[in-house]
Design a protein around this motif. Sequence first.
Motif, short mmCIF file in Angstrom:
data_model
loop_
_atom_site.label_atom_id
_atom_site.label_comp_id
_atom_site.label_asym_id
_atom_site.label_seq_id
_atom_site.Cartn_x
_atom_site.Cartn_y
_atom_site.Cartn_z
N UNK A 220 -61.18 20.62 -26.03
CA UNK A 220 -60.87 20.65 -24.60
C UNK A 220 -59.49 19.53 -24.72
N UNK A 221 -59.48 18.60 -25.31
CA UNK A 221 -58.40 17.80 -25.38
C UNK A 221 -57.06 18.57 -25.85
N UNK A 222 -57.39 19.65 -26.68
CA UNK A 222 -56.08 20.14 -27.23
C UNK A 222 -55.45 21.16 -26.18
N UNK A 223 -56.30 21.57 -25.65
CA UNK A 223 -55.87 22.16 -24.21
C UNK A 223 -55.47 21.82 -22.95
N UNK A 224 -56.22 20.64 -22.99
CA UNK A 224 -55.67 19.90 -21.71
C UNK A 224 -55.63 18.49 -22.06
N UNK A 225 -54.33 18.10 -22.57
CA UNK A 225 -53.97 16.83 -23.46
C UNK A 225 -54.52 15.39 -22.53
N UNK A 226 -54.35 15.67 -21.09
CA UNK A 226 -54.55 14.37 -20.25
C UNK A 226 -55.92 14.35 -19.73
N UNK A 227 -56.84 15.38 -20.27
CA UNK A 227 -58.31 15.29 -19.67
C UNK A 227 -59.07 14.17 -20.15
N UNK A 228 -59.92 13.50 -19.37
CA UNK A 228 -60.96 12.67 -19.85
C UNK A 228 -62.27 13.48 -19.94
N UNK A 229 -62.86 13.56 -20.99
CA UNK A 229 -63.92 14.32 -21.45
C UNK A 229 -65.14 13.56 -21.78
N UNK A 230 -66.41 13.80 -21.10
CA UNK A 230 -67.44 13.07 -21.36
C UNK A 230 -68.78 14.21 -21.64
N UNK A 231 -69.51 14.00 -22.66
CA UNK A 231 -70.32 14.66 -23.16
C UNK A 231 -71.79 14.12 -23.00
N UNK A 232 -72.97 14.96 -22.35
CA UNK A 232 -74.07 14.43 -22.27
C UNK A 232 -74.92 15.23 -23.12
N UNK A 233 -75.24 14.95 -24.50
CA UNK A 233 -75.99 15.75 -25.28
C UNK A 233 -77.30 16.25 -24.64
N UNK A 234 -78.11 14.99 -24.04
CA UNK A 234 -79.24 15.45 -23.62
C UNK A 234 -79.36 16.35 -22.52
N UNK A 235 -78.32 16.43 -21.55
CA UNK A 235 -78.58 17.18 -20.50
C UNK A 235 -77.62 18.66 -20.71
N UNK A 236 -76.83 18.61 -21.87
CA UNK A 236 -76.16 19.81 -22.09
C UNK A 236 -75.04 20.29 -21.30
N UNK A 237 -74.37 19.04 -21.08
CA UNK A 237 -73.30 19.06 -20.00
C UNK A 237 -72.13 18.18 -20.56
N UNK B 111 -58.44 19.86 -14.80
CA UNK B 111 -58.67 21.09 -15.67
C UNK B 111 -59.05 22.39 -15.03
N UNK B 112 -58.68 23.41 -15.30
CA UNK B 112 -59.03 24.32 -14.87
C UNK B 112 -60.44 24.93 -15.43
N UNK B 113 -61.33 25.30 -14.87
CA UNK B 113 -62.60 26.10 -15.47
C UNK B 113 -62.28 27.07 -16.52
N UNK B 114 -61.39 27.99 -16.21
CA UNK B 114 -61.03 28.85 -17.36
C UNK B 114 -60.64 28.21 -18.75
N UNK B 115 -59.88 27.26 -18.48
CA UNK B 115 -59.45 26.30 -19.66
C UNK B 115 -60.53 25.62 -20.52
N UNK B 116 -61.45 25.10 -19.69
CA UNK B 116 -62.54 24.62 -20.50
C UNK B 116 -63.61 25.56 -20.89
N UNK B 117 -63.60 26.63 -20.43
CA UNK B 117 -64.32 27.81 -21.06
C UNK B 117 -63.75 28.07 -22.28
N UNK B 118 -62.43 28.43 -22.26
CA UNK B 118 -61.67 28.87 -23.53
C UNK B 118 -61.96 27.90 -24.60
#
Length: 67
Positions: free
Chosen positions: A23-40, A47-54
Amino acid sequence: MADTYKVGGMTCGGCARSVTNAIGKLAPGAAVTVDLDAGTVAVEGGVAPETVKKAVEGAGFDFGGQA
């Protein structure tokens, strides 16, 4: 405000890093938080949803849309 998406296939810290980096490569300014337990992934920074999907699918994971 962050947008949260369902991501399938993440099982460990390495998976979380892969998704975060992708996600950081396609949207360099994005702040990303992963929740492994929730799968989110929460993405902040307008950031556009299409960018996250890609990025998620490009990293080899299943994009499940908005959580």
